[in-house]
Motif scaffolding. Sequence first.
Motif, PDB file in Angstrom:
ATOM      1  N   THR A 124       0.834  -1.207   0.000  1.00  0.00           N
ATOM      2  CA  THR A 124       0.000   0.000   0.000  1.00  0.00           C
ATOM      3  C   THR A 124       0.864   1.251   0.000  1.00  0.00           C
ATOM      4  O   THR A 124       0.593   2.214  -0.743  1.00  0.00           O
ATOM      5  CB  THR A 124      -0.931   0.002   1.234  1.00  0.00           C
ATOM      6  N   VAL A 125       1.894   1.263   0.815  1.00  0.00           N
ATOM      7  CA  VAL A 125       2.814   2.410   0.846  1.00  0.00           C
ATOM      8  C   VAL A 125       3.447   2.621  -0.521  1.00  0.00           C
ATOM      9  O   VAL A 125       3.583   3.751  -0.998  1.00  0.00           O
ATOM     10  CB  VAL A 125       3.898   2.192   1.920  1.00  0.00           C
ATOM     11  N   MET A 126       3.817   1.536  -1.181  1.00  0.00           N
ATOM     12  CA  MET A 126       4.435   1.649  -2.505  1.00  0.00           C
ATOM     13  C   MET A 126       3.469   2.271  -3.510  1.00  0.00           C
ATOM     14  O   MET A 126       3.833   3.134  -4.297  1.00  0.00           O
ATOM     15  CB  MET A 126       4.871   0.269  -2.986  1.00  0.00           C
ATOM     16  N   ILE A 127       2.204   1.824  -3.479  1.00  0.00           N
ATOM     17  CA  ILE A 127       1.222   2.339  -4.427  1.00  0.00           C
ATOM     18  C   ILE A 127       0.970   3.827  -4.188  1.00  0.00           C
ATOM     19  O   ILE A 127       0.897   4.627  -5.130  1.00  0.00           O
ATOM     20  CB  ILE A 127      -0.099   1.555  -4.311  1.00  0.00           C
ATOM     21  N   VAL A 128       0.847   4.195  -2.922  1.00  0.00           N
ATOM     22  CA  VAL A 128       0.497   5.577  -2.589  1.00  0.00           C
ATOM     23  C   VAL A 128       1.680   6.525  -2.765  1.00  0.00           C
ATOM     24  O   VAL A 128       1.535   7.621  -3.323  1.00  0.00           O
ATOM     25  CB  VAL A 128      -0.041   5.650  -1.141  1.00  0.00           C
ATOM     26  N   ALA A 129       2.859   6.096  -2.303  1.00  0.00           N
ATOM     27  CA  ALA A 129       4.001   7.012  -2.275  1.00  0.00           C
ATOM     28  C   ALA A 129       4.963   6.832  -3.445  1.00  0.00           C
ATOM     29  O   ALA A 129       5.653   7.784  -3.831  1.00  0.00           O
ATOM     30  CB  ALA A 129       4.767   6.840  -0.960  1.00  0.00           C
ATOM     31  N   LEU A 130       5.035   5.638  -4.022  1.00  0.00           N
ATOM     32  CA  LEU A 130       6.034   5.372  -5.069  1.00  0.00           C
ATOM     33  C   LEU A 130       5.398   4.677  -6.273  1.00  0.00           C
ATOM     34  O   LEU A 130       5.820   3.579  -6.669  1.00  0.00           O
ATOM     35  CB  LEU A 130       7.154   4.491  -4.505  1.00  0.00           C
ATOM     36  N   PRO A 131       4.399   5.290  -6.902  1.00  0.00           N
ATOM     37  CA  PRO A 131       3.732   4.615  -8.026  1.00  0.00           C
ATOM     38  C   PRO A 131       4.631   4.421  -9.245  1.00  0.00           C
ATOM     39  O   PRO A 131       4.349   3.586 -10.093  1.00  0.00           O
ATOM     40  CB  PRO A 131       2.564   5.554  -8.350  1.00  0.00           C
ATOM     41  N   GLY A 132       5.714   5.181  -9.317  1.00  0.00           N
ATOM     42  CA  GLY A 132       6.607   5.051 -10.471  1.00  0.00           C
ATOM     43  C   GLY A 132       7.768   4.111 -10.260  1.00  0.00           C
ATOM     44  O   GLY A 132       8.663   4.021 -11.111  1.00  0.00           O
ATOM     45  N   LEU A 133       7.751   3.383  -9.139  1.00  0.00           N
ATOM     46  CA  LEU A 133       8.894   2.531  -8.797  1.00  0.00           C
ATOM     47  C   LEU A 133       9.154   1.478  -9.872  1.00  0.00           C
ATOM     48  O   LEU A 133      10.308   1.134 -10.157  1.00  0.00           O
ATOM     49  CB  LEU A 133       8.638   1.863  -7.440  1.00  0.00           C
ATOM     50  N   PHE A 134       8.093   0.969 -10.486  1.00  0.00           N
ATOM     51  CA  PHE A 134       8.240  -0.112 -11.466  1.00  0.00           C
ATOM     52  C   PHE A 134       7.966   0.360 -12.897  1.00  0.00           C
ATOM     53  O   PHE A 134       7.634  -0.448 -13.750  1.00  0.00           O
ATOM     54  CB  PHE A 134       7.291  -1.264 -11.103  1.00  0.00           C
ATOM     55  N   ARG A 135       8.112   1.651 -13.146  1.00  0.00           N
ATOM     56  CA  ARG A 135       7.779   2.164 -14.482  1.00  0.00           C
ATOM     57  C   ARG A 135       8.674   1.585 -15.570  1.00  0.00           C
ATOM     58  O   ARG A 135       8.266   1.447 -16.713  1.00  0.00           O
ATOM     59  CB  ARG A 135       7.830   3.682 -14.496  1.00  0.00           C
ATOM     60  N   ASN A 136       9.926   1.241 -15.224  1.00  0.00           N
ATOM     61  CA  ASN A 136      10.842   0.685 -16.221  1.00  0.00           C
ATOM     62  C   ASN A 136      10.910  -0.846 -16.186  1.00  0.00           C
ATOM     63  O   ASN A 136      11.840  -1.435 -16.747  1.00  0.00           O
ATOM     64  CB  ASN A 136      12.251   1.265 -16.026  1.00  0.00           C
ATOM     65  N   LEU A 137       9.941  -1.471 -15.533  1.00  0.00           N
ATOM     66  CA  LEU A 137       9.917  -2.936 -15.516  1.00  0.00           C
ATOM     67  C   LEU A 137       9.465  -3.439 -16.883  1.00  0.00           C
ATOM     68  O   LEU A 137       8.346  -3.157 -17.315  1.00  0.00           O
ATOM     69  CB  LEU A 137       8.958  -3.430 -14.429  1.00  0.00           C
ATOM     70  N   PRO A 138      10.304  -4.176 -17.604  1.00  0.00           N
ATOM     71  CA  PRO A 138       9.930  -4.631 -18.954  1.00  0.00           C
ATOM     72  C   PRO A 138       8.877  -5.730 -18.916  1.00  0.00           C
ATOM     73  O   PRO A 138       8.890  -6.608 -18.042  1.00  0.00           O
ATOM     74  CB  PRO A 138      11.256  -5.135 -19.531  1.00  0.00           C
ATOM     75  N   GLN A 139       7.974  -5.681 -19.868  1.00  0.00           N
ATOM     76  CA  GLN A 139       6.928  -6.691 -19.962  1.00  0.00           C
ATOM     77  C   GLN A 139       7.490  -8.103 -20.158  1.00  0.00           C
ATOM     78  O   GLN A 139       6.955  -9.064 -19.594  1.00  0.00           O
ATOM     79  CB  GLN A 139       5.965  -6.348 -21.103  1.00  0.00           C
TER      80      GLN A 139
END
Length: 567
Positions: free
Chosen positions: A338-353
């Motif tokens: 939950t903390v990750m979603i609320v505070a760090l939504p871009g943490l996985f933006r560069n995770l390749p499909q």
Amino acid sequence: MPGLRDIPGVRLTTGYRRSWLSRDLVAGVVLSTLLVPQGMAYAELAGLPPITGLYTSIMCLLGYALLGPSRVLVLGPDSSLGPMIAAAVLPLAAGDVDRAVGLASMLALLVAAIMVLGAVGRLGFIADLLSQPTMTGYMNGLALTILVGQLPKLFGFSVEGEGLLREISGFVRGMWNGDLVGAAAVVGIGGIVVVLALQRWTPKAPAVLIMVVLAIAATTLFGLQDHGVDVVGVLPSGFPPPTLPDVRLADLGPLAAAAAGIALVSLADTISTASSFAARTGQEIDGDKEMFGIGAANLAAGLFQGFPVSTSGSRTAVAERAGARTQLAGVVGAALITVMIVALPGLFRNLPQPALAAVVICASLSLADIAGTRRLWRQSRPEFSVSIAAFLGVALLGVLPGIAVAVVLSILNVFRRTWRPFETQLGEVPGKEGYHSLTTHPTAQVLPGLVLFRFDAPLFFANAKTFRDDIARLAAATPPPRWIVVAAEPIIDVDVTAADLLDDLVDDLEEVGVDLVFAELHEPVRRKLERLALGRGVDPARFYPTIGAAVAAFRTETGADWVRPAD
């Protein structure tokens, strides 16, 4: 009446030990590192946005922590349910992502309703409808279906068409036409190698997390997006409010049918996983309470844009190895996500499909049980055939029809065993107590004029004629026997068809001078026989409490003595 203290989560809180806290906190942190990439990967496997996998992970952990009976079981998005969810939701959604999310949430609510109603009706035994050979074949078919479905994504392109054969054809055609993206293939194949190597050589390491971190680092350093590699992108920030999914009335029928199959697979998986972990801690498993816990987890997920969940043996093992003592570990994991979603939504933006595809493919490999299939081939060809039929049902007909095939095959396998049960004649083996099969002990002694016959099944309409034919064949021997004693302990029930047929059989045997005698017949079955029909045709004196008593009575009447069959 159950009170507040009877709620598992409340009961755990009141009895919580301070010494457990540090272990649960550490296990929760370790668990969250696995739940995030797997949650996103399994959401995409179900045809849904990655963020829904995180919503689902959070809410099902909280729901089960409150109402689930197991202390260490970990629920969440599961690779075995992903294709079933996709098969139910995607045809109805017709490409509308928001509608797909709503349909998946309604599917979770329907699964919750089935589970709760099943728990109230004490239907936890339904998990037994899937036999192990059938479940092995089903999981093998599911593993192949998942693997083939993820191959295009692993290599950086997509294909049209549904079904295993069309997906294989589309993948081969895409590779032939040069649709492959080299950088994506390197990331995807490399991800599989990293995960499998770590699981092989350092099983305690968080293999999935390490691979995901490496994939994100490679994408960032080498600009893989510029080389055609798709990435997850920035996740939506915040957390959705509780909502009832808005679906069409016409959608409820197909969703309910899918929910029944998902509930059955989820329950079977949960019971087997819970039993294996409970055996280590001395806990007792209650299938009805587990149904209620799964229902609570699915209800919580369905109200917050989630989808159906099940137990994960791998995630539960990770939590246990990390020292988890209670469901607080899952609550800690949910809080961190939950903390990750609320505070760090871009943490996985560069995770390749392709990395997510690698996660799913590694999970599919763990579903397959090739060793178990080989063991079935060696031990029981009929069971092996059932397993292969279940495999083909999933692979060729699809996941949802495949679960129906699996259930039908399990039921037919039970029917087959009672229709053509094990049957044998018995004799006395010197030096051994009791009476033993002549098939296993061909030199066992017999009494001239007496046949001891065992039929290992209840007597009902499907096998009554088989029983009659076997008895008639024994009575037609030369010289004919005087008594045929049925060792009736395995006959735990009898229906009207069998009782009527036995009544006629007794009359037919008496005409040729053969007495039909029953030994060790259960008293309820005897009373039922007398009530239905057989009491009119058999003297009550022909019921004996043991085989030994029947043998003694025959020897007293005839003076016969034991001889070897050859004599």
